[in-house]
Design a protein around this motif. Structure first.
Motif, PDB file in Angstrom:
ATOM      1  N   VAL A 135      79.916 -38.899 -68.238  1.00  0.00           N
ATOM      2  CA  VAL A 135      80.120 -38.972 -66.789  1.00  0.00           C
ATOM      3  C   VAL A 135      81.604 -39.151 -66.531  1.00  0.00           C
ATOM      4  CG1 VAL A 135      79.733 -40.347 -64.701  1.00  0.00           C
ATOM      5  CG2 VAL A 135      77.842 -39.922 -66.282  1.00  0.00           C
ATOM      6  N   VAL A 136      82.173 -38.322 -65.656  1.00  0.00           N
ATOM      7  CA  VAL A 136      83.550 -38.522 -65.224  1.00  0.00           C
ATOM      8  C   VAL A 136      83.497 -38.978 -63.777  1.00  0.00           C
ATOM      9  CG1 VAL A 136      83.859 -36.069 -64.599  1.00  0.00           C
ATOM     10  CG2 VAL A 136      85.858 -37.525 -64.988  1.00  0.00           C
ATOM     11  N   THR A 137      84.189 -40.085 -63.496  1.00  0.00           N
ATOM     12  CA  THR A 137      84.121 -40.684 -62.170  1.00  0.00           C
ATOM     13  C   THR A 137      85.456 -41.340 -61.823  1.00  0.00           C
ATOM     14  OG1 THR A 137      82.766 -42.094 -60.747  1.00  0.00           O
ATOM     15  CG2 THR A 137      83.229 -42.920 -62.977  1.00  0.00           C
ATOM     16  N   SER A 138      85.557 -41.854 -60.618  1.00  0.00           N
ATOM     17  CA  SER A 138      86.811 -42.456 -60.147  1.00  0.00           C
ATOM     18  C   SER A 138      87.029 -43.838 -60.760  1.00  0.00           C
ATOM     19  CB  SER A 138      86.785 -42.584 -58.624  1.00  0.00           C
ATOM     20  OG  SER A 138      86.623 -41.331 -58.003  1.00  0.00           O
ATOM     21  N   GLY A 139      88.281 -44.181 -60.952  1.00  0.00           N
ATOM     22  CA  GLY A 139      88.628 -45.508 -61.461  1.00  0.00           C
ATOM     23  C   GLY A 139      89.930 -45.487 -62.216  1.00  0.00           C
TER      24      GLY A 139
ATOM     25  N   ASN B 131      92.258 -45.484 -65.499  1.00  0.00           N
ATOM     26  CA  ASN B 131      92.103 -44.771 -66.763  1.00  0.00           C
ATOM     27  C   ASN B 131      91.427 -45.642 -67.820  1.00  0.00           C
ATOM     28  OD1 ASN B 131      93.108 -42.019 -66.833  1.00  0.00           O
ATOM     29  ND2 ASN B 131      95.056 -42.887 -66.168  1.00  0.00           N
ATOM     30  N   ARG B 132      90.184 -45.317 -68.142  1.00  0.00           N
ATOM     31  CA  ARG B 132      89.514 -46.012 -69.233  1.00  0.00           C
ATOM     32  C   ARG B 132      88.206 -45.300 -69.574  1.00  0.00           C
ATOM     33  NH1 ARG B 132      87.382 -49.538 -65.161  1.00  0.00           N
ATOM     34  NH2 ARG B 132      85.194 -50.081 -65.548  1.00  0.00           N
TER      35      ARG B 132
ATOM     36  N   HIS C  54      78.432 -41.985 -71.921  1.00  0.00           N
ATOM     37  CA  HIS C  54      79.880 -42.051 -72.098  1.00  0.00           C
ATOM     38  C   HIS C  54      80.524 -41.911 -70.718  1.00  0.00           C
ATOM     39  CE1 HIS C  54      83.784 -39.995 -73.678  1.00  0.00           C
ATOM     40  NE2 HIS C  54      83.968 -41.281 -73.453  1.00  0.00           N
ATOM     41  N   ILE C  55      81.189 -42.948 -70.269  1.00  0.00           N
ATOM     42  CA  ILE C  55      81.769 -42.963 -68.923  1.00  0.00           C
ATOM     43  C   ILE C  55      83.284 -42.861 -69.014  1.00  0.00           C
ATOM     44  CG2 ILE C  55      81.930 -44.200 -66.734  1.00  0.00           C
ATOM     45  CD1 ILE C  55      79.382 -45.713 -67.538  1.00  0.00           C
ATOM     46  N   VAL C  56      83.826 -41.826 -68.418  1.00  0.00           N
ATOM     47  CA  VAL C  56      85.272 -41.612 -68.372  1.00  0.00           C
ATOM     48  C   VAL C  56      85.728 -41.836 -66.928  1.00  0.00           C
ATOM     49  CG1 VAL C  56      87.149 -39.966 -68.713  1.00  0.00           C
ATOM     50  CG2 VAL C  56      85.142 -39.918 -70.235  1.00  0.00           C
ATOM     51  N   ARG C  57      86.618 -42.784 -66.739  1.00  0.00           N
ATOM     52  CA  ARG C  57      87.121 -43.080 -65.396  1.00  0.00           C
ATOM     53  C   ARG C  57      88.558 -42.595 -65.276  1.00  0.00           C
ATOM     54  NH1 ARG C  57      83.162 -46.263 -63.173  1.00  0.00           N
ATOM     55  NH2 ARG C  57      81.849 -47.363 -64.707  1.00  0.00           N
ATOM     56  N   LEU C  58      88.802 -41.808 -64.241  1.00  0.00           N
ATOM     57  CA  LEU C  58      90.123 -41.244 -63.991  1.00  0.00           C
ATOM     58  C   LEU C  58      90.549 -41.569 -62.561  1.00  0.00           C
ATOM     59  CD1 LEU C  58      89.626 -37.667 -65.534  1.00  0.00           C
ATOM     60  CD2 LEU C  58      90.781 -39.613 -66.589  1.00  0.00           C
ATOM     61  N   PRO C  59      91.856 -41.742 -62.325  1.00  0.00           N
ATOM     62  CA  PRO C  59      92.331 -42.023 -60.963  1.00  0.00           C
ATOM     63  C   PRO C  59      92.270 -40.771 -60.096  1.00  0.00           C
ATOM     64  CG  PRO C  59      94.178 -41.883 -62.481  1.00  0.00           C
ATOM     65  CD  PRO C  59      92.939 -41.795 -63.325  1.00  0.00           C
ATOM     66  N   LEU C  60      91.112 -40.525 -59.527  1.00  0.00           N
ATOM     67  CA  LEU C  60      90.865 -39.331 -58.716  1.00  0.00           C
ATOM     68  C   LEU C  60      90.370 -39.729 -57.344  1.00  0.00           C
ATOM     69  CD1 LEU C  60      89.064 -37.283 -61.480  1.00  0.00           C
ATOM     70  CD2 LEU C  60      91.061 -36.450 -60.228  1.00  0.00           C
ATOM     71  N   SER C  61      90.800 -38.992 -56.337  1.00  0.00           N
ATOM     72  CA  SER C  61      90.332 -39.248 -54.976  1.00  0.00           C
ATOM     73  C   SER C  61      90.637 -38.032 -54.114  1.00  0.00           C
ATOM     74  CB  SER C  61      91.014 -40.491 -54.382  1.00  0.00           C
ATOM     75  OG  SER C  61      92.421 -40.287 -54.297  1.00  0.00           O
TER      76      SER C  61
END
Length: 391
Positions: A37-41, A43-44, A52-59
């Motif tokens: 899963v890629v979601t907002s947050g 970087n981690r 598997h959760i991938v958080r990226l600074p997206l908005s």
């Protein structure tokens, strides 16, 4: 298969899209798929329940004059990782908007999970201005997205000129695009304490309890619920409104209540920051769910209500009229009359509760939801892009 779910909100957040994406991810993991899963947050990366959760600074989104912040990193993530299927949750948000320029370069099967579209939605001056800016999105970008999809999932077999406009656009301009109907599910509160909620909040045990659940906002329009209670003019009805947290809009409601007669004020309970267990207790205590939102597609609060045998009365929005277990009204003025009738005719109210519960058991539940998505992945695996199908 390697599956990517792209969603702007995800666990541990709790809202309609986050809950749906989470249930989808769990279903794929339980079926043996490799799920990211890629979601907002910030970087981690982490793992939760095998996801598997991938958080990226997206908005952001691609409305006229707007852009997606972090788009370049997101594009590189999509291009540098290999997936068999990608599920993009929502129009008008970075998961698909931020991928528009690279969709044609992604070999994965691409599926848009529509939670409704709001490019035509306008209910006040501010939203009317937003609608003008969204028209660019509808006319310039929606066709590009459609062109590169392999499949689209709708919440209901329904079309209109508002939240289900995407179904109309698909049928008109992209009739060959494969589509599925996969409704959301309702949460069953099995272990709630029915008596404690009324006792804790000092709600008369014999009162007919109207329940409103959502975020305090002009969009959810809780002020209309207060007005409905005022027009009901009954001493045997209490109104419980549950919002996620206290904010300026709730403070406005509290100030508005000060102008009501003291007897009416005592029948209004504006609550916030409740736990899931407390919200579950509220459903189990409710006589009727009331939905007054200015815009909806297929609200989870109604699906939660019918899953627990609670009938509903709602303003007619999105596909709500397709959901058994309640009545819809075309305007707010009709709602007090409908509610009064149901209060006075208990058998009619009980009949709605039975119809809603039956619909929840057969259609609007997370078990059916999960199996339909698992079946969809299997069909995508067995199909080629040129051999599209309608489910």
């Amino acid at each position: 298969m390697k599956i990517l779910i792209s969603t702007f909100t995800f666990w541990p957040q709790s809202n309609g899209v986050a809950n749906c994406a989470y249930m989808q991810a769990l279903a794929f993991v339980k079926s043996g798929h490799d799920v990211t899963v890629v979601t907002s947050g910030e970087n981690r990366e982490d793992f939760h329940e095998g996801i598997h959760i991938v958080r990226l600074p997206l908005s952001g989104n691609r409305r006229l004059l707007d852009s997606v912040a972090g788009k370049e990193n997101y594009e590189q993530f999509l291009l540098n990782n290999s997936f068999d299927v990608i599920f993009f949750h929502c129009w008008q948000a970075w998961p698909v908007d931020g991928a528009i320029e690279v969709l044609h370069r992604l070999p994965a099967k691409k599926v848009l999970v529509s939670h409704g579209i709001s490019t035509n939605t306008a209910f006040d001056f501010r939203s009317f201005i937003a609608k003008i800016r969204w028209q660019y999105y509808q006319k310039a970008l929606v066709p590009v997205i459609f062109k590169h999809l392999d499949h689209i999932v709708f919440l209901e077999d329904y079309t209109d000129g508002d939240r289900f406009l995407d179904r109309e656009l698909k049928d008109k301009y992209f009739p060959g695009l494969a589509a599925s109907i996969i409704p959301n599910g309702g949460h069953i509160y099995q272990n709630g304490n029915v008596n404690s909620f009324r006792q804790q909040h000092e709600i008369p045990k014999d009162d007919f309890m109207l329940l409103v659940v959502g975020n305090y906002s002009r969009l959810k329009n809780e002020q209309a619920a207060l007005e409905i209670l005022r027009k009901l003019n009954r001493e045997d009805v209490s109104l419980v409104v549950i919002g996620a947290k206290r904010n300026d809009y709730k403070d406005e409601l509290l100030k508005l209540c000060e102008n009501y007669p003291l007897g009416l004020q005592k029948k209004i309970y504006l609550l916030d920051s409740l736990t899931k267990e407390e919200i579950g207790d509220a459903y189990l205590n409710a006589s009727l769910l009331l939905n007054v939102s200015r815009t909806e597609a297929q609200p989870l609060v109604i699906l939660d209500a019918i899953a627990n045998g609670v009938p509903f009365v709602s303003i007619n929005r999105g596909s709500i009229s397709k959901i058994p277990g309640g009545e819809t009204c075309d305007n707010y003025g009709e709602m007090p009359t409908v509610i009064n009738r149901l209060i006075n005719h208990k058998l009619e109210l009980e009949k709605l509760a039975v119809e809603g519960l039956a619909a929840s058991l057969s259609k609007y539940n997370w078990t059916v939801y999960a199996q339909r998505y698992v079946n969809l992945v299997q069909q995508l695996e067995n199909s080629s892009k040129d051999n599209k199908y309608e489910q």
